[in-house]
Structures are given as structure tokens and as C-alpha cells.
Design a protein around this motif. Structure first.
Motif, PDB file in Angstrom:
ATOM      1  N   ASP A 250       0.839  -1.261  -0.160  1.00  0.00           N
ATOM      2  CA  ASP A 250       0.003   0.104  -0.141  1.00  0.00           C
ATOM      3  C   ASP A 250       0.806   1.214  -0.044  1.00  0.00           C
ATOM      4  O   ASP A 250       0.559   2.178   0.597  1.00  0.00           O
ATOM      5  CB  ASP A 250      -1.128  -0.162   1.437  1.00  0.00           C
ATOM      6  N   VAL A 251       1.898   1.356  -0.913  1.00  0.00           N
ATOM      7  CA  VAL A 251       2.421   2.494  -1.156  1.00  0.00           C
ATOM      8  C   VAL A 251       2.581   2.704  -2.499  1.00  0.00           C
ATOM      9  O   VAL A 251       2.576   2.034  -3.331  1.00  0.00           O
ATOM     10  CB  VAL A 251       4.056   2.444  -0.435  1.00  0.00           C
ATOM     11  N   LEU A 252       2.778   3.977  -2.840  1.00  0.00           N
ATOM     12  CA  LEU A 252       2.716   4.372  -4.189  1.00  0.00           C
ATOM     13  C   LEU A 252       3.774   3.818  -4.961  1.00  0.00           C
ATOM     14  O   LEU A 252       3.796   3.287  -6.223  1.00  0.00           O
ATOM     15  CB  LEU A 252       3.092   5.938  -4.263  1.00  0.00           C
ATOM     16  N   ASN A 253       5.153   3.710  -4.481  1.00  0.00           N
ATOM     17  CA  ASN A 253       6.371   3.313  -5.392  1.00  0.00           C
ATOM     18  C   ASN A 253       6.335   1.791  -5.218  1.00  0.00           C
ATOM     19  O   ASN A 253       7.731   1.280  -5.076  1.00  0.00           O
ATOM     20  CB  ASN A 253       7.377   3.911  -4.579  1.00  0.00           C
ATOM     21  N   HIS A 254       5.383   0.942  -4.781  1.00  0.00           N
ATOM     22  CA  HIS A 254       5.591  -0.393  -5.009  1.00  0.00           C
ATOM     23  C   HIS A 254       4.577  -1.088  -5.866  1.00  0.00           C
ATOM     24  O   HIS A 254       3.702  -1.990  -5.178  1.00  0.00           O
ATOM     25  CB  HIS A 254       5.511  -1.262  -3.523  1.00  0.00           C
ATOM     26  N   PRO A 255       4.368  -0.794  -7.082  1.00  0.00           N
ATOM     27  CA  PRO A 255       2.870  -1.182  -7.794  1.00  0.00           C
ATOM     28  C   PRO A 255       3.120  -2.572  -8.050  1.00  0.00           C
ATOM     29  O   PRO A 255       1.726  -3.167  -7.739  1.00  0.00           O
ATOM     30  CB  PRO A 255       3.297  -0.300  -8.944  1.00  0.00           C
ATOM     31  N   ILE A 256       4.154  -3.192  -8.360  1.00  0.00           N
ATOM     32  CA  ILE A 256       4.318  -4.593  -8.839  1.00  0.00           C
ATOM     33  C   ILE A 256       3.995  -5.563  -7.482  1.00  0.00           C
ATOM     34  O   ILE A 256       3.006  -6.380  -7.540  1.00  0.00           O
ATOM     35  CB  ILE A 256       5.377  -5.116  -9.415  1.00  0.00           C
ATOM     36  N   LEU A 257       4.322  -5.084  -6.324  1.00  0.00           N
ATOM     37  CA  LEU A 257       4.167  -5.759  -5.100  1.00  0.00           C
ATOM     38  C   LEU A 257       2.623  -5.699  -4.877  1.00  0.00           C
ATOM     39  O   LEU A 257       2.041  -6.757  -4.336  1.00  0.00           O
ATOM     40  CB  LEU A 257       5.049  -5.084  -3.993  1.00  0.00           C
ATOM     41  N   ASN A 258       1.977  -4.575  -5.102  1.00  0.00           N
ATOM     42  CA  ASN A 258       0.526  -4.413  -4.761  1.00  0.00           C
ATOM     43  C   ASN A 258      -0.335  -5.338  -5.621  1.00  0.00           C
ATOM     44  O   ASN A 258      -1.162  -5.702  -5.129  1.00  0.00           O
ATOM     45  CB  ASN A 258       0.281  -2.902  -4.843  1.00  0.00           C
ATOM     46  N   LEU A 259       0.141  -5.298  -6.859  1.00  0.00           N
ATOM     47  CA  LEU A 259      -0.668  -6.108  -7.760  1.00  0.00           C
ATOM     48  C   LEU A 259      -0.511  -7.523  -7.482  1.00  0.00           C
ATOM     49  O   LEU A 259      -1.775  -8.018  -7.532  1.00  0.00           O
ATOM     50  CB  LEU A 259      -0.066  -5.740  -9.359  1.00  0.00           C
ATOM     51  N   VAL A 260       0.504  -8.229  -7.375  1.00  0.00           N
ATOM     52  CA  VAL A 260       0.587  -9.446  -6.857  1.00  0.00           C
ATOM     53  C   VAL A 260      -0.089  -9.787  -5.520  1.00  0.00           C
ATOM     54  O   VAL A 260      -1.060 -10.640  -5.683  1.00  0.00           O
ATOM     55  CB  VAL A 260       2.131  -9.999  -6.557  1.00  0.00           C
ATOM     56  N   TYR A 261      -0.089  -9.013  -4.634  1.00  0.00           N
ATOM     57  CA  TYR A 261      -0.564  -9.054  -3.372  1.00  0.00           C
ATOM     58  C   TYR A 261      -2.187  -8.991  -3.346  1.00  0.00           C
ATOM     59  O   TYR A 261      -2.878  -9.927  -3.054  1.00  0.00           O
ATOM     60  CB  TYR A 261      -0.229  -7.914  -2.309  1.00  0.00           C
ATOM     61  N   TYR A 262      -2.692  -8.080  -3.988  1.00  0.00           N
ATOM     62  CA  TYR A 262      -4.387  -7.765  -4.079  1.00  0.00           C
ATOM     63  C   TYR A 262      -4.782  -9.036  -5.118  1.00  0.00           C
ATOM     64  O   TYR A 262      -5.775  -9.334  -5.013  1.00  0.00           O
ATOM     65  CB  TYR A 262      -4.516  -6.493  -4.694  1.00  0.00           C
TER      66      TYR A 262
END
Length: 293
Positions: A250-262
Motif C-alpha cells: 500500500d505504497v505508491l512506489n511498490h506497484p508490482i508488489l501491490n498488484l501481486v498481493y491484491y
């Protein structure tokens, strides 16, 4: 999840150029406005689609049995619509959301759908628990009040953590909130394992010729496996994000990590469960009307 837009650089090890190259590639993606925009808009579209499917299913159920009130099935689909719709709005407005001040308010907006997701899917645990106890002729009147009490307690604790996070302005409150969400995710997985497993083995003891037995076995077994797995993954990743470096969600500069997580913990499990539970309830036949056989 992160308290603020924390940017952590990876440590490079001399003599390992392949790792350096991989880390540089990862950091370039994290810092790319194009990747951020594409990733968060993709999440917005995915959540919108799941929310729309839940709404369509709710309308279909209402049209099939309009005489029934707010059944567990209807509430489940309504909550799915709300949770996924809220996520879609947050990721659609990701720049404004991640820029909210104070940062504690940003955390409230990002964590509230996670709590609602917990309440939505533990509603299935409640439903299965009621069926299980009724099938065994055991009292089930206390299960529904217990569900509301447990959820009320969880929301109260989370609100207290949000207040503490806002007042302290340190990472301690954030880490405590993440660990708390990790713990309740673990217990949600246990709930699915306990009552989903019990109901599955209860159905297996029914005679083979029982009507709908095989379909119910598939439904309960599949949903139990999916939900148990997704909550365990959420539990592990939230705990790891507290103690691991460069794993802030849930931070702006970790888009790929957020994509995989959600994708792993919300989008894919929700889509699969909605597909498995797509069957409509049977139409109610009026007492005054008896079809010709």
C-alpha cells in the motif's frame, strides 16, 4: 502497508552483477510513473469487474426470490459489491489517496476494505456453522450474535490502533495494525478450515444417492480451500511486511508488489468464490398453486 511513502533502496553486493541488474530493474519499475499508473488502473478495472459481477448476482437472486428478505446469500453478495467497489475507487484515485494528509487517514482508507473483506467471507463461516449445527440437531442460536460480537471487537481494536497511529506518528502503530490484521487473517483461515472441513465430512457421510450431495461437496470443498489459502497468504505477507525490508504494501512506489498481493488475497479468490456460488436459489412455489405432475 507503509506509514507514508517510504522509499527503500536495495543493498547491492559487489561481485554479483546479475542481482544488481535485477534490483535495478525492480527499482526502475517502482519509480516509473507509467508502471504505477498502469498497475493501479489495472487493479481498479479488476475490482470494478468483480464488484459488477457481485451486483449482477445480487439482482438475479432478488428477481428469483423477491419475497425473501435479506438472506445470508444476499448480504454476502452485497458486501462483495461494496468491498470491491471501494477498492476500485481507491485504486482509481490512487494519486489522491496516497497523497492524503495526515497519513493515518490514508491507512484507514486502505485498511478498511480489508476489514470488510474479513467480515464478508467470515459470513460464509457463520452460514456453514449454522448448517452444521442444525444438521446435528445442536443449538445454533448463539452463532449469529457471536459473529457480530467478534466483528465488533475487531473493528473496535482496529479503530484504537488507527487513533494510536495518528497520535504517535511513528512506525510502531503501523506495525501493530499490520500484525493485528495478520492475526485475524490467520483466525479466519482457521474458521474456514474448522467449519468448512466439518461440513465437508458431514456431507460425505450422506448417502451417495442424496440429491445435490456431489455439488455441495464440490462447493464447500472448493470455497474452503480458496478462502483458507487466501487468508493464510494475507497473514504471511502482512507479517512479512512488518519484519522484512523492501516489502511495504500500500505504497505508491511498490506497484508490482501491490498488484501481486491484491490479486492473490482478494481479486482472484473473490472471482473464484463468486463463480462457484453462482447458482440461484430455487423458486418458491405458492401454497395455493401446485404444478401438474
Amino acid at each position: 502497508m507503509a506509514f507514508g511513502l517510504r522509499t527503500k533502496s536495495f543493498g547491492f553486493i559487489e561481485g554479483e552483477p546479475e542481482f544488481v541488474s535485477a534490483f535495478q530493474w525492480w527499482n526502475q519499475i517502482d519509480d516509473s510513473d507509467q508502471w504505477q499508473r498502469g498497475t493501479y488502473y489495472a487493479l481498479c478495472v479488476a475490482y470494478t469487474l468483480v464488484s459488477f459481477i457481485a451486483l449482477v448476482q445480487l439482482v438475479r437472486i432478488q428477481m428469483r426470490v423477491p419475497e425473501y428478505g435479506w438472506t445470508t446469500q444476499k448480504v454476502f453478495h452485497l458486501m462483495n459489491f461494496v468491498v470491491n467497489g471501494l477498492r476500485a475507487v481507491l485504486f482509481g484515485l490512487y494519486k489522491s489517496v496516497f497523497a492524503i494528509r495526515p497519513k493515518a487517514l490514508e491507512q484507514v482508507l486502505m485498511e478498511l476494505p480489508g476489514l470488510l473483506f474479513f467480515s464478508t467471507y467470515t459470513l460464509l463461516v457463520l452460514f456453514w456453522a449454522e448448517i452444521y449445527h442444525q444438521a446435528r440437531s445442536e443449538p445454533a442460536q448463539k452463532l449469529r450474535p457471536a459473529y457480530f460480537i467478534i466483528n465488533g471487537f475487531i473493528y473496535l481494536v482496529q479503530i484504537c490502533l488507527w487513533i494510536y497511529m495518528s497520535a504517535s506518528k511513528t512506525a510502531t502503530g503501523l506495525e501493530a495494525a499490520e500484525l493485528f490484521l495478520s492475526v485475524i487473517s490467520f483466525f479466519a483461515a482457521l474458521g474456514f478450515l474448522l467449519y468448512g472441513g466439518r461440513l465437508f465430512f458431514l456431507l460425505r457421510r450422506f448417502p451417495i444417492e442424496s440429491r445435490g450431495r456431489q455439488k455441495k461437496l464440490y462447493e464447500v470443498g472448493s470455497v474452503t480451500s480458496i478462502c483458507c489459502t487466501c487468508f493464510l497468504i494475507r497473514c504471511a505477507l502482512l507479517a512479512f511486511s512488518v519484519f522484512g525490508k523492501n516489502t511495504d504494501l500500500d505504497v505508491l512506489n511498490h506497484p508490482i508488489l501491490n498488484l501481486v498481493y491484491y490479486l492473490m488475497v482478494e481479486i482472484v479468490p473473490s472471482a473464484l468464490v463468486l463463480f462457484i456460488l453462482r447458482k440461484l436459489p430455487p423458486r418458491r412455489v405458492s401454497d395455493q398453486y401446485h404444478p401438474i405432475r
